[in-house]
Design a protein around this motif. Structure first.
Motif, PDB file in Angstrom:
ATOM      1  N   VAL A   1       7.388   6.584 -11.788  1.00 19.44           N
ATOM      2  CA  VAL A   1       6.084   7.513 -11.228  1.00 19.44           C
ATOM      3  C   VAL A   1       6.587   8.338 -10.223  1.00 19.44           C
ATOM      4  O   VAL A   1       5.965   9.185  -9.919  1.00 19.44           O
ATOM      5  CB  VAL A   1       5.520   6.192 -10.769  1.00 19.44           C
ATOM      6  CG1 VAL A   1       4.501   6.629 -10.164  1.00 19.44           C
ATOM      7  CG2 VAL A   1       4.487   5.334 -11.659  1.00 19.44           C
TER       8      VAL A   1
ATOM      9  N   PRO B   1       1.363  15.102  -0.874  1.00 15.01           N
ATOM     10  CA  PRO B   1       1.080  14.902   0.281  1.00 15.01           C
ATOM     11  C   PRO B   1       1.994  14.139   1.182  1.00 15.01           C
ATOM     12  O   PRO B   1       2.419  13.061   1.427  1.00 15.01           O
ATOM     13  CB  PRO B   1      -0.186  14.257  -0.007  1.00 15.01           C
ATOM     14  CG  PRO B   1      -0.077  13.066  -0.906  1.00 15.01           C
ATOM     15  CD  PRO B   1       0.608  14.348  -2.032  1.00 15.01           C
TER      16      PRO B   1
ATOM     17  N   PHE C   1      -0.643  -0.339   5.197  1.00 16.37           N
ATOM     18  CA  PHE C   1       0.720  -0.995   5.982  1.00 16.37           C
ATOM     19  C   PHE C   1       0.735  -1.932   7.254  1.00 16.37           C
ATOM     20  O   PHE C   1       1.133  -3.271   6.986  1.00 16.37           O
ATOM     21  CB  PHE C   1       1.674   0.142   6.622  1.00 16.37           C
ATOM     22  CG  PHE C   1       3.170   0.098   7.118  1.00 16.37           C
ATOM     23  CD1 PHE C   1       4.383  -0.758   6.056  1.00 16.37           C
ATOM     24  CD2 PHE C   1       3.472  -0.128   8.031  1.00 16.37           C
ATOM     25  CE1 PHE C   1       5.413  -1.369   6.492  1.00 16.37           C
ATOM     26  CE2 PHE C   1       4.983  -0.939   9.071  1.00 16.37           C
ATOM     27  CZ  PHE C   1       5.674  -0.839   7.939  1.00 16.37           C
TER      28      PHE C   1
ATOM     29  N   LEU D   1       6.323  -6.668  -3.310  1.00 15.84           N
ATOM     30  CA  LEU D   1       5.787  -6.105  -4.606  1.00 15.84           C
ATOM     31  C   LEU D   1       4.816  -4.999  -3.392  1.00 15.84           C
ATOM     32  O   LEU D   1       4.143  -4.189  -3.888  1.00 15.84           O
ATOM     33  CB  LEU D   1       5.055  -7.083  -5.606  1.00 15.84           C
ATOM     34  CG  LEU D   1       5.745  -7.859  -6.269  1.00 15.84           C
ATOM     35  CD1 LEU D   1       5.278  -8.851  -7.064  1.00 15.84           C
ATOM     36  CD2 LEU D   1       6.604  -6.540  -6.961  1.00 15.84           C
TER      37      LEU D   1
ATOM     38  N   MET E   1       6.017  -2.282  -2.147  1.00 17.17           N
ATOM     39  CA  MET E   1       6.717  -0.860  -2.666  1.00 17.17           C
ATOM     40  C   MET E   1       5.263  -0.231  -3.606  1.00 17.17           C
ATOM     41  O   MET E   1       5.584   0.863  -3.279  1.00 17.17           O
ATOM     42  CB  MET E   1       6.728  -1.364  -4.757  1.00 17.17           C
ATOM     43  CG  MET E   1       8.394  -2.292  -3.985  1.00 17.17           C
ATOM     44  SD  MET E   1       9.200  -2.856  -5.702  1.00 17.17           S
ATOM     45  CE  MET E   1      10.127  -3.359  -5.311  1.00 17.17           C
TER      46      MET E   1
ATOM     47  N   LEU F   1       3.825   3.693  -2.713  1.00 13.65           N
ATOM     48  CA  LEU F   1       3.895   4.949  -4.377  1.00 13.65           C
ATOM     49  C   LEU F   1       2.504   5.177  -3.522  1.00 13.65           C
ATOM     50  O   LEU F   1       2.219   6.228  -3.780  1.00 13.65           O
ATOM     51  CB  LEU F   1       3.332   3.224  -5.505  1.00 13.65           C
ATOM     52  CG  LEU F   1       4.561   3.228  -6.145  1.00 13.65           C
ATOM     53  CD1 LEU F   1       4.022   2.346  -7.666  1.00 13.65           C
ATOM     54  CD2 LEU F   1       5.559   4.257  -6.150  1.00 13.65           C
TER      55      LEU F   1
ATOM     56  N   TYR G   1       1.252   6.267  -0.530  1.00 12.41           N
ATOM     57  CA  TYR G   1       2.040   6.998   0.659  1.00 12.41           C
ATOM     58  C   TYR G   1       2.374   7.974  -0.060  1.00 12.41           C
ATOM     59  O   TYR G   1       1.888   9.751   0.403  1.00 12.41           O
ATOM     60  CB  TYR G   1       2.522   6.027   1.441  1.00 12.41           C
ATOM     61  CG  TYR G   1       2.676   7.347   2.333  1.00 12.41           C
ATOM     62  CD1 TYR G   1       1.419   7.758   3.615  1.00 12.41           C
ATOM     63  CD2 TYR G   1       3.959   8.261   2.719  1.00 12.41           C
ATOM     64  CE1 TYR G   1       2.214   8.916   4.547  1.00 12.41           C
ATOM     65  CE2 TYR G   1       4.303   9.214   3.595  1.00 12.41           C
ATOM     66  CZ  TYR G   1       3.806   9.093   4.371  1.00 12.41           C
ATOM     67  OH  TYR G   1       3.702  10.350   5.337  1.00 12.41           O
ATOM     68  N   GLY G   2       2.996   7.928  -1.333  1.00 13.12           N
ATOM     69  CA  GLY G   2       3.695   8.639  -1.704  1.00 13.12           C
ATOM     70  C   GLY G   2       2.679   9.511  -2.595  1.00 13.12           C
ATOM     71  O   GLY G   2       2.911  10.967  -2.885  1.00 13.12           O
ATOM     72  N   ALA G   3       1.865   9.012  -3.563  1.00 13.07           N
ATOM     73  CA  ALA G   3       0.692   9.974  -3.991  1.00 13.07           C
ATOM     74  C   ALA G   3      -0.432  10.872  -3.497  1.00 13.07           C
ATOM     75  O   ALA G   3      -0.340  11.815  -3.571  1.00 13.07           O
ATOM     76  CB  ALA G   3       0.769   8.834  -5.004  1.00 13.07           C
ATOM     77  N   TYR G   4      -0.655   9.586  -1.838  1.00 12.33           N
ATOM     78  CA  TYR G   4      -1.590  10.377  -1.246  1.00 12.33           C
ATOM     79  C   TYR G   4      -1.676  10.782   0.295  1.00 12.33           C
ATOM     80  O   TYR G   4      -2.712  10.964   0.286  1.00 12.33           O
ATOM     81  CB  TYR G   4      -2.518   9.508  -1.530  1.00 12.33           C
ATOM     82  CG  TYR G   4      -3.582   8.810  -2.577  1.00 12.33           C
ATOM     83  CD1 TYR G   4      -3.735   9.483  -3.478  1.00 12.33           C
ATOM     84  CD2 TYR G   4      -3.253   8.103  -3.107  1.00 12.33           C
ATOM     85  CE1 TYR G   4      -4.384   9.759  -4.865  1.00 12.33           C
ATOM     86  CE2 TYR G   4      -3.522   7.796  -4.492  1.00 12.33           C
ATOM     87  CZ  TYR G   4      -3.781   8.522  -5.216  1.00 12.33           C
ATOM     88  OH  TYR G   4      -4.408   7.928  -6.705  1.00 12.33           O
ATOM     89  N   GLY G   5      -0.637  10.498   0.700  1.00 15.65           N
ATOM     90  CA  GLY G   5      -0.207  10.589   2.325  1.00 15.65           C
ATOM     91  C   GLY G   5      -0.977   9.980   3.542  1.00 15.65           C
ATOM     92  O   GLY G   5      -1.304  10.343   3.830  1.00 15.65           O
TER      93      GLY G   5
ATOM     94  N   MET H   1      -2.836   5.914   4.284  1.00 15.69           N
ATOM     95  CA  MET H   1      -2.616   4.656   4.117  1.00 15.69           C
ATOM     96  C   MET H   1      -3.832   4.016   4.280  1.00 15.69           C
ATOM     97  O   MET H   1      -4.062   2.639   5.026  1.00 15.69           O
ATOM     98  CB  MET H   1      -1.163   3.468   4.447  1.00 15.69           C
ATOM     99  CG  MET H   1       0.092   4.035   4.383  1.00 15.69           C
ATOM    100  SD  MET H   1       1.540   2.723   4.158  1.00 15.69           S
ATOM    101  CE  MET H   1       1.783   4.012   5.910  1.00 15.69           C
TER     102      MET H   1
ATOM    103  N   TRP I   1      -1.143   6.939 -13.520  1.00 18.09           N
ATOM    104  CA  TRP I   1      -0.670   5.931 -13.950  1.00 18.09           C
ATOM    105  C   TRP I   1      -0.401   5.639 -12.845  1.00 18.09           C
ATOM    106  O   TRP I   1      -0.046   3.624 -12.353  1.00 18.09           O
ATOM    107  CB  TRP I   1       0.417   6.549 -14.801  1.00 18.09           C
ATOM    108  CG  TRP I   1       0.704   5.858 -15.654  1.00 18.09           C
ATOM    109  CD1 TRP I   1       0.702   6.511 -17.476  1.00 18.09           C
ATOM    110  CD2 TRP I   1       1.194   5.211 -16.141  1.00 18.09           C
ATOM    111  NE1 TRP I   1       0.521   5.788 -17.975  1.00 18.09           N
ATOM    112  CE2 TRP I   1       1.510   4.579 -17.553  1.00 18.09           C
ATOM    113  CE3 TRP I   1       1.789   3.633 -15.659  1.00 18.09           C
ATOM    114  CZ2 TRP I   1       1.749   3.466 -18.103  1.00 18.09           C
ATOM    115  CZ3 TRP I   1       2.802   2.471 -15.721  1.00 18.09           C
ATOM    116  CH2 TRP I   1       2.668   2.620 -17.442  1.00 18.09           C
ATOM    117  N   ALA I   2      -0.163   6.386 -11.353  1.00 19.94           N
ATOM    118  CA  ALA I   2       0.658   5.855 -10.594  1.00 19.94           C
ATOM    119  C   ALA I   2       0.006   5.133  -9.687  1.00 19.94           C
ATOM    120  O   ALA I   2       0.606   3.892  -9.059  1.00 19.94           O
ATOM    121  CB  ALA I   2       1.490   7.614  -9.500  1.00 19.94           C
TER     122      ALA I   2
ATOM    123  N   LEU J   1      -0.294   1.706 -11.201  1.00 12.92           N
ATOM    124  CA  LEU J   1       0.908   0.752 -10.942  1.00 12.92           C
ATOM    125  C   LEU J   1       0.861   0.727  -9.837  1.00 12.92           C
ATOM    126  O   LEU J   1       1.613  -1.077  -9.094  1.00 12.92           O
ATOM    127  CB  LEU J   1       2.419   1.600 -11.392  1.00 12.92           C
ATOM    128  CG  LEU J   1       3.535   1.016 -10.577  1.00 12.92           C
ATOM    129  CD1 LEU J   1       4.045  -0.574 -12.048  1.00 12.92           C
ATOM    130  CD2 LEU J   1       4.916   2.200 -11.093  1.00 12.92           C
TER     131      LEU J   1
ATOM    132  N   LEU K   1       0.886  -3.355  -8.320  1.00 13.04           N
ATOM    133  CA  LEU K   1       1.928  -4.311  -7.880  1.00 13.04           C
ATOM    134  C   LEU K   1       1.485  -5.333  -6.650  1.00 13.04           C
ATOM    135  O   LEU K   1       2.095  -6.550  -6.528  1.00 13.04           O
ATOM    136  CB  LEU K   1       2.740  -3.627  -8.299  1.00 13.04           C
ATOM    137  CG  LEU K   1       4.166  -2.316  -8.770  1.00 13.04           C
ATOM    138  CD1 LEU K   1       4.752  -1.187  -7.854  1.00 13.04           C
ATOM    139  CD2 LEU K   1       4.787  -3.694  -9.026  1.00 13.04           C
TER     140      LEU K   1
END
Lengths: 311, 499
Positions: free
Chosen positions: A107, A116, B143, B185, B188, B192, B194-198, B200, B213-214, B217, B221
């Motif tokens: 991923v 972003p 978070f 879990l 993690m 992910l 935060y990484g995908a949507y910036g 939380m 997918w992201a 997943l 998790l």
């Protein structure tokens, strides 16, 4: 050139990781784990995340390593009783971790649009807080509640450690950290290092407002100095019932909560700071937090009371 | 609902979070004699805050919001009390107050003023737990919710080994490992996301999440991690020894409240974060594991020789019912999840089980104190020694079985109705089978307690106030049975902006 350096780092990290998992001796595994933590902090440096690097080195490598080493020492006498999990369980755990790892990698490495980020928003409002280190601004302004509650977690963790004391010893001193026969080097270091170490700790805290550094890193360095003195036998651990000690533990979170509540009257509400005093308030909170963190980490390494309280 | 601004009275939410934390720090810093008094004062104040929030939410018909430090999400953190959070807050406060009255007997400070381990650890962690639970009910940021889970873990685990015996230490360690694995879990997954949507922030994510997918997943998790914390079959192995080994006052809180927090988080992830419509196979899988929990652990409960272990297995079974809601909601014709019978039944099951299970564990504690043991086969004479307690146990049992008139009856009837409506026959069959099994294990205890006392068995007297605290909890569990059999407007408060 930098690619060569990066690949070398990756190789080193993989080696330490595999060593940590495969080491037969528990102590070897812990040492490999500490090495791994230090190498990771170098990686964070290369990624220009200095704050993360400092934290990883101080907490991931240093404090955690010390706790694990102490645990190893304490486990030695009961070694014979312990049974390692069977081969099947080990393989299952390995496969599970590998599966999660591969999925995460897939991923994260998948080519995507630029991720972003809140970084621009963080930068845009920094003036309103008056600090120059974006990490500190996030930790003590935007997400101050998380930081505050994490400090409460630390106090709860310490209570959890203390709870393991036998009833008879409650309130007494933890087991001595003193090495059986402190070597000359240890004693020498314990006399020479603390002044420098304390200075570094204070610097990290003070500096954290505008530059990389901060309460956790500074607090950890202070704790390390305290522990060094104890290990060399130059000082005695305090009794866990000592109210002065208790107050040192509580002062950080308590001041943070007090400042937060004062915001109801002095600013726009809980955990907001009056703009003209934001910086001195935040620095004061950071100093108190660093002190509490140092004492809590030291006491966590020291463990639960192991002697009857003195009359 | 987007958290745009602090609503009037929003400061109450801050108090709900901070009061117990302040109490905990005060116990820590002032030491000794004051622990119990500080805890009781905090309980009263916290109960008042929870009631005030619930009343305000009901009056305004809107969620209460507080922006911490005035920073609007996604940069800052918002606390929000919608109808569901308000109900959970009141439930928590009432149960903790009853446990506080109960614990006066077992965790009083000694008269000479020297600090001792058990009262200090119990009261400080008890208040720590309250902060954690309120944070879990009120935070709207993935978070912050992680921090709530950490608060919860580190308050709950040491309570398990308060007795300090070898078995309880082992149980606590196992609990810690499961809980920390769950935290890893969850963290993690949060990373992910935060990484995908910036962001939380749950309300922001609600409009952003894509079915890719992201995201799958990440949510997978997080949900698996939370399942471990909520003790869903087959990740329940830690729960029975932990909840049975803790002192009764702690067991009650752990079983009634602590395992509910991860479930509520799963509810929020599923209905508020996950891209809609959520995956049908995943929902069916969660319900399947819930059904397995119900059947397997009810049978295990039947086979236990000790009362507290039986109640602990019953907790796993009753938590299993909660996980049935996913397919029931997804298959329903209701426009929004909170208008469906299945969702309402799930929430009611959560609340009624909390009251019933707290009453049961406390009753078990009093029975054990009175008789000196908790072997189910030898409970004879309990009904004579502590009649009020045995009555409370039986009333709480009604709710677990799902017999009228009890909260559990309405909850299970709603779930059953939803299962029939959505043609999930296997869920309907599981609910019925679970009820029969619960009736069997409850009657086994009650029957034994009603028997004559064996010759020469002495009993210890129990303070009446402690018995009444247990009875109060059981009566609330029963009173919930008089609620109307339909989705409640109150639970839907603050969810207007959601689809």
């Amino acid at each position: 050139m930098s690619l060569v350096v990066d690949l070398f780092m990756v190789l080193l990290i993989l080696t330490s990781a595999v060593w940590t998992v495969l080491a037969r001796d528990r102590r070897d595994a812990v040492i490999a784990f500490i090495v791994l933590g230090l190498q990771l902090s170098l990686v964070w440096m290369r990624l220009m995340a200095v704050d993360v690097a400092l934290t990883e080195a101080a907490v991931g490598g240093g404090a955690t390593g010390l706790v694990l080493l102490r645990a190893c020492a304490r486990l030695q006498p009961v070694e014979a009783e312990g049974r390692l999990p069977g081969l099947r369980a080990q393989i299952a755990a390995g496969l599970l971790c590998a599966g999660v790892g591969v999925a995460l990698a897939a991923v994260i490495l998948a080519p995507a649009a630029p991720a972003p980020s809140l970084a621009p928003a963080v930068a845009a409002h920094m003036d309103e807080v008056g600090l120059k280190n974006p990490v500190t601004v996030v930790l003590l302004a935007y997400r101050a509640l998380d930081t505050l509650l994490e400090k409460v977690v630390l106090v709860l963790g310490l209570i959890g450690v203390w709870a393991l004391a036998p009833d008879l010893f409650w309130g007494g001193r933890p087991a001595s950290l003193r090495a059986a026969s402190p070597s000359g080097t240890l004693t020498f270091l314990a006399r020479v290092l603390p002044p420098v170490g304390v200075l570094i700790g204070v610097y990290l805290v003070w500096n954290g407002a505008d530059h990389p550094g901060g309460t956790f890193q500074g607090g950890t360095v202070l704790a390390a100095m305290w522990l060094l003195v104890m290990m060399a036998g130059l000082g005695e651990l305090p009794e866990t019932r000592a109210l002065r000690l208790r107050r040192l533990v509580a002062v950080g979170p308590a001041l943070f909560i007090a400042v937060g509540l004062a915001g109801f009257w002095m600013a726009d509400g809980f955990l907001s700071y009056p703009p003209e005093y934001a910086k001195p308030i935040i620095v004061a909170v950071e100093v108190a937090l660093a002190l509490s963190i140092a004492v809590i980490l030291g006491l966590m390494v020291a463990g639960p009371a192991a002697k009857e309280p003195e009359r | 609902m987007m958290a745009d601004a602090t609503t009037p009275g929003g400061g109450l939410l801050v108090l709900a979070l901070m009061l117990p934390a302040v109490g905990m720090l005060a116990i820590f810093a002032l030491g000794l004699r004051h622990a119990e008094r500080i805890a009781h004062a905090t309980l009263l104040a916290g109960l008042a805050v929870a009631l005030a929030v619930a009343v305000k939410v009901g009056q305004s018909g809107q969620a209460m919001t507080y922006l911490i430090g005035g920073w609007r999400p996604p940069l800052g953190i918002a606390l929000q009390a919608d109808g569901l959070s308000a109900v959970l807050m009141v439930m928590t406060a009432v149960i903790l107050c009853a446990v506080g009255v109960f614990a006066r007997g077992s965790f009083s400070s000694p008269r000479d003023g020297a600090e001792t381990r058990r009262p200090f650890v119990f009261w400080s962690l008890f208040l720590g737990l309250w902060s954690a639970l309120n944070c879990a009910w009120l935070a709207r940021d993935l978070f912050s919710l992680f921090v709530a889970l950490e608060l919860l873990t580190f308050s709950a685990v040491p309570l398990v080994c308060l007795d300090g015996s070898r078995e309880t230490l082992r149980a606590a360690l196992r609990y810690l490992l499961f809980a920390l694995a769950g935290s890893v879990l969850y963290l993690m997954g949060t990373g992910l996301i935060y990484g995908a949507y910036g962001t939380m922030d749950i309300a922001t994510l609600h409009h952003l999440t894509r079915a890719d997918w992201a995201t799958s997943l990440a949510l997978g998790l997080m949900i698996v991690g939370l399942m471990a914390k909520a003790a869903l079959f087959p990740l329940h192995l830690w729960l029975p020894p932990a909840h049975a080994g803790a002192p009764a006052a702690a067991s009650a809180v752990l079983s009634a409240l602590v395992v509910k927090a991860p479930f509520v988080l799963i509810l929020r992830l599923w209905f508020e974060v996950a891209p809609q419509p959520a995956s049908t196979p995943a929902g069916a899988m969660l319900a399947g594991l819930g059904a397995a929990s119900i059947l397997f652990c009810s049978v295990m409960a039947l086979r236990q020789a000790r009362l507290k272990l039986m109640i602990a297995y019953s907790t796993v079974a009753q938590v299993g019912y909660l996980f049935l809601v996913f397919p029931l909601v997804m298959g329903s014709a209701a426009v929004t999840p909170w208008e469906s019978v299945g969702w309402t039944g799930g929430v009611l099951q959560l609340v009624s089980h909390a009251f019933a299970k707290a009453a049961m564990f406390l009753a078990a504690g009093l029975i054990a104190e009175a008789l000196g043991h908790d072997r189910i086969a030898d409970l004879g004479g309990a009904a004579k020694a502590v009649p009020v307690t045995v009555a409370a146990f039986a009333l709480a049992g009604l709710s677990l079985m799902g017999l009228p008139p009890a909260g559990g009856f309405i909850a299970k009837l709603m779930l059953l109705t939803a299962a029939v409506e959505t043609a999930n026959w296997w869920i309907a069959a599981t609910i019925l089978a679970g009820g029969i099994l619960a009736a069997t294990y409850v009657f086994r205890v009650v029957g034994s307690a009603l028997a004559e006392a064996p010759e020469g068995a002495g009993t210890t007297a129990i303070a009446r106030s402690r018995e009444l605290a247990v009875l109060a909890l059981a009566l609330i569990a029963v009173a919930l049975g008089f609620l109307p059999l339909q989705p409640f407007d109150y639970l839907a408060i603050g969810r207007g902006g959601m689809p």
